[in-house]
Design an enzyme around this catalytic site. Structure first.
Site, PDB file in Angstrom:
ATOM      1  N   LYS A 162       2.419   4.455   1.319  1.00  0.00           N
ATOM      2  CA  LYS A 162       2.604   4.909   2.703  1.00  0.00           C
ATOM      3  C   LYS A 162       2.398   6.418   2.715  1.00  0.00           C
ATOM      4  CE  LYS A 162       5.866   4.776   6.517  1.00  0.00           C
ATOM      5  NZ  LYS A 162       5.462   6.092   6.971  1.00  0.00           N
ATOM      6  N   GLU A 173      -4.983   7.279   6.998  1.00  0.00           N
ATOM      7  CA  GLU A 173      -4.019   8.354   7.208  1.00  0.00           C
ATOM      8  C   GLU A 173      -4.657   9.631   6.660  1.00  0.00           C
ATOM      9  OE1 GLU A 173      -1.029   7.570   8.641  1.00  0.00           O
ATOM     10  OE2 GLU A 173       0.351   9.155   8.076  1.00  0.00           O
ATOM     11  N   ARG A 231       4.348  -4.456  17.201  1.00  0.00           N
ATOM     12  CA  ARG A 231       5.179  -4.122  16.050  1.00  0.00           C
ATOM     13  C   ARG A 231       5.763  -5.436  15.549  1.00  0.00           C
ATOM     14  NH1 ARG A 231       7.147   0.626  14.550  1.00  0.00           N
ATOM     15  NH2 ARG A 231       6.950   1.658  16.563  1.00  0.00           N
ATOM     16  N   GLU A 255       0.851  -1.198   0.000  1.00  0.00           N
ATOM     17  CA  GLU A 255       0.000   0.000   0.000  1.00  0.00           C
ATOM     18  C   GLU A 255       0.877   1.235   0.000  1.00  0.00           C
ATOM     19  OE1 GLU A 255      -2.137  -0.386   3.653  1.00  0.00           O
ATOM     20  OE2 GLU A 255      -3.339  -2.049   2.941  1.00  0.00           O
TER      21      GLU A 255
HETATM   22  P1  ATP Z   1       5.403   3.884  13.889  1.00  0.00           P
HETATM   23  O1  ATP Z   1       4.038   4.438  13.634  1.00  0.00           O
HETATM   24  O2  ATP Z   1       5.706   2.665  13.093  1.00  0.00           O
HETATM   25  O3  ATP Z   1       5.750   3.756  15.337  1.00  0.00           O
HETATM   26  P2  ATP Z   1       6.544   6.298  12.829  1.00  0.00           P
HETATM   27  O4  ATP Z   1       5.671   7.239  13.535  1.00  0.00           O
HETATM   28  O5  ATP Z   1       7.968   6.650  12.628  1.00  0.00           O
HETATM   29  O6  ATP Z   1       6.515   4.874  13.453  1.00  0.00           O
HETATM   30  P3  ATP Z   1       6.472   5.602  10.161  1.00  0.00           P
HETATM   31  O7  ATP Z   1       7.777   4.933  10.327  1.00  0.00           O
HETATM   32  O8  ATP Z   1       6.447   6.788   9.296  1.00  0.00           O
HETATM   33  O9  ATP Z   1       5.847   6.030  11.490  1.00  0.00           O
HETATM   34  O10 ATP Z   1       5.427   4.503   9.588  1.00  0.00           O
HETATM   35  C1  ATP Z   1       4.283   4.012  10.177  1.00  0.00           C
HETATM   36  C2  ATP Z   1       3.091   4.939   9.948  1.00  0.00           C
HETATM   37  O11 ATP Z   1       2.775   5.054   8.566  1.00  0.00           O
HETATM   38  C3  ATP Z   1       1.774   4.420  10.507  1.00  0.00           C
HETATM   39  O12 ATP Z   1       1.675   4.618  11.892  1.00  0.00           O
HETATM   40  C4  ATP Z   1       0.745   5.232   9.739  1.00  0.00           C
HETATM   41  O13 ATP Z   1       0.536   6.479  10.370  1.00  0.00           O
HETATM   42  C5  ATP Z   1       1.440   5.536   8.427  1.00  0.00           C
HETATM   43  N1  ATP Z   1       0.808   4.934   7.229  1.00  0.00           N
HETATM   44  C6  ATP Z   1       0.683   5.561   6.036  1.00  0.00           C
HETATM   45  N2  ATP Z   1       0.113   4.777   5.128  1.00  0.00           N
HETATM   46  C7  ATP Z   1      -0.164   3.599   5.734  1.00  0.00           C
HETATM   47  C8  ATP Z   1      -0.758   2.373   5.302  1.00  0.00           C
HETATM   48  N3  ATP Z   1      -1.171   2.199   4.054  1.00  0.00           N
HETATM   49  N4  ATP Z   1      -0.868   1.386   6.207  1.00  0.00           N
HETATM   50  C9  ATP Z   1      -0.436   1.541   7.488  1.00  0.00           C
HETATM   51  N5  ATP Z   1       0.138   2.678   7.954  1.00  0.00           N
HETATM   52  C10 ATP Z   1       0.270   3.691   7.089  1.00  0.00           C
END
Ligand code: ATP
Length: 580
Positions: A249, A299, A414, A247
């Site tokens: 991000k 998101e 996680r 998907e």
């Molecule tokens: P985390 O949420 O993993 O603790 P983080 O705040 O650094 O770490 P990222 O590393 O940027 O976040 O990646 C995870 C985040 O990506 C998710 O918490 C969510 O907010 C976002 N995200 C965006 N698109 C998606 C998707 N398709 N599926 C799941 N999460 C998504």
């Protein structure tokens, strides 16, 4: 339970360096508490009156706390302020002030404080709002300090200014609860994931009720599933068993959306209620989701008001304000990209496989302006994942989240069923580029009647061709758009110009003629654009990420004097790479 007893346990917790000793102390404390006050004890230990989504804040600054202490101890405010400057800990100031009282408010009867009494008074402090709230808060706190022992005063003061900082995590309490009442640790943890209100769970356990009774509740956020991270598509696919739902991000704010009979609540990744920041998303969800009750995840992303293109996370942060939300909504519009459905009309879907949840999601959501389903594809080949990844980043997303198609929703974990695949550096585009307008897209909203975005190309002198590098819609003032509309009129042609190579289909095509100066965040790989196609990687070209018109019309340049594809490639290679 006497408040003293709680304070004694807090002191033990504070002085201990061993987790097992902390768990033991907390378990004893929970066992000794009356059933009806177990939740309050838990909230005290965690340093918050209620779970995060309730949003009950004490609203007590250090100064206010010192004023209450001054009244209770008879020591002047300025003296207490000096102590505070020296000690830096409002708790220590309280302890010393109450140990050396000089009169002040003497409590009528020195009845020792009870846990419930302290808790209820602090809830009153938190609920005091509007005119006179400060005075009410001070008098409520003064009444507590007047009866508190120095040690009790220390913890009350730290608690009210939000600096209890015992470092007790929810998981420590899960262990303590299981030890105190002899219940299965995993059952406590699962209940907590479904309903992350530790006070409520503790009370439930203390009442001897089965944890299985705790179910997903619309209106109470569940702990979100988190992702691991890997840096190559082949590693990701093999970790996920050969195939993955990949998907986009999206780079915005994670939102857990609870819908119940037309009322919508949005919770953050940290379980806070963020509904008030997103009235536009609330409205769009109400219209797009056809279910009585549902819990969805997605998101929220900032978009360009005129072109609909995605903007970076920083833009969305403008929406985080308490006042004048409606202006922020207008200036910084946002859209929702849904990626999961966790509950619908009585059905808990968290134990169903992702692929099934995805199907159900598309059944209950009808996409429309403001609400979309996150773009996804199923892949079993790393090259295809890479192409999709480049497509995703060139459109302004951060990359991909690759998910195991058969995985259940693992609340609060996680694990390796969700894997992030994102650029691990950000390049900096140092220079501007001069690009040729070869096509345009009709505008919407305020840009109806003019073009909303332009298809831009670099020049290739070897083949005398123009290759696309971006679609630019940002940086144009209203007057620019009007001017460009008129300026481009003579160049308009019914189909793509033969000297233009493009994978995108523009609404309107032009003979290459007008040159504009553009700047971006970086030059990235993209399968959507034809500039330097295959030069760096098979099937992908180069693109400008987050492109923006600088305001300079390069009327002095002919299209053949625009930035060349060779220069684009050099710039791509020379970009300064900044580790994220
Ligand atoms: P985390 O949420 O993993 O603790 P983080 O705040 O650094 O770490 P990222 O590393 O940027 O976040 O990646 C995870 C985040 O990506 C998710 O918490 C969510 O907010 C976002 N995200 C965006 N698109 C998606 C998707 N398709 N599926 C799941 N999460 C998504």
């Amino acid at each position: 339970m006497l408040f003293q007893e709680l304070v004694r346990a807090l002191a033990v917790v504070e002085a201990t360096t061993q987790r097992t000793a902390v768990v033991r102390a907390l378990a004893t404390l929970l066992r000794n508490a009356e059933v009806g006050e177990v939740d309050k004890v838990v909230y005290f230990v965690l340093g918050d009156l209620k779970p995060p989504w309730v949003g009950l804040e004490l609203g007590v600054a250090e100064k206010l706390c010192l004023r209450a202490l001054s009244k209770a101890s008879g020591i002047s405010l300025s003296e207490l302020e000096n102590w505070y400057k020296r000690l830096g800990d409002v708790g220590e100031v309280a302890r010393r002030a109450l140990a050396s009282r000089r009169g002040g408010l003497v409590a009528s009867r020195q009845k020792p404080l009870e846990v419930t009494e302290v808790y209820d008074t602090l809830v009153k402090v938190a609920r005091a709002t509007g005119g006179g709230a400060q005075d009410l808060k001070i008098s409520l706190l003064t009444s507590l300090f007047a009866r508190a022992t120095p040690e009790e005063g220390k913890y009350i003061a730290r608690f009210v200014v939000g600096k209890l900082r015992l470092g007790v995590a929810d998981m420590t309490l899960v262990d303590a609860l299981s030890e105190a009442f002899g219940v299965d640790r995993e059952a406590v943890e699962r209940a907590y994931h479904l309903h992350p209100d530790m006070g409520k769970i503790a009370r439930h356990v203390a009442e001897g009720r089965p944890l299985g009774e705790i179910k997903i509740t619309v209106g109470v956020p569940i702990l979100p599933m988190l992702a691991q991270r890997l840096s190559t598509a082949s590693e990701i696919l093999s970790k996920l068993g050969g195939s993955a739902i990949c998907e986009y991000k999206y780079d915005g704010e994670r939102a857990q959306i609870h819908l119940s009979g037309g009322s919508v609540k949005i919770f953050s990744r940290r379980l806070e209620d963020i509904t008030h920041s997103y009235p536009d998303v609330v409205k769009a969800v109400r219209e797009a989701v056809s279910a009585g009750e549902a819990i969805l995840e997605g998101e929220i992303v900032a978009v360009d008001v005129d072109t609909g293109e995605m903007l970076s996370f920083q833009e969305l942060m403008h929406r985080k304000r308490k006042h004048d939300v409606s202006t922020a909504v207008e200036m910084y519009p946002a859209e929702l990209y849904l990626f999961d459905l966790l509950y619908v009309d009585g059905e808990d879907l968290t134990r169903e496989p992702l692929i099934y949840r995805r199907v159900r999601l598309s059944e209950v959501v009808e996409e429309r302006e403001g609400v979309h389903i996150a773009h996804w594809r199923l892949f079993d080949n790393p090259e295809e994942v890479d192409l999709f990844f480049h497509e995703a980043t060139s459109l302004g997303t951060e990359g991909l989240i690759c998910k195991s198609p058969l995985s259940t929703y693992e609340m609060g974990a996680r694990g390796w069923n969700w894997i992030k695949y994102k650029v691990d550096y950000r390049s900096e585009m140092v220079d501007t580029v001069d690009l040729v307008v070869v096509g345009a897209f009709y505008g919407r909203g305020k840009r109806t009647g003019v073009y909303g975005a332009f298809l831009m190309a670099a020049y290739d002198p070897t083949g005398d061709m123009f290759y696309t590098v971006c679609k630019v819609g940002s940086g144009f003032a209203e007057a620019d758009l009007k001017k460009l509309y008129d300026m481009l009129q003579p160049y308009r042609i019914p189909q793509r110009h033969p000297r233009v190579s493009s994978k995108l289909e523009a609404d309107v095509w032009f003979t290459p003629g007008v040159v504009l100066e553009v700047v971006g965040a970086e030059i990235t790989l993209s399968p959507l654009h034809t500039c330097c196609l295959g030069s760096v990687k098979p099937g992908v070209g180069l693109a400008v990420r987050f492109p923006r018109f600088t305001g300079r019309y390069r009327l002095d340049k002919s299209p053949e004097q625009a930035t060349t594809v060779g220069e684009m490639l050099d710039m791509y290679k020379r970009q300064r790479k900044v580790q994220l």
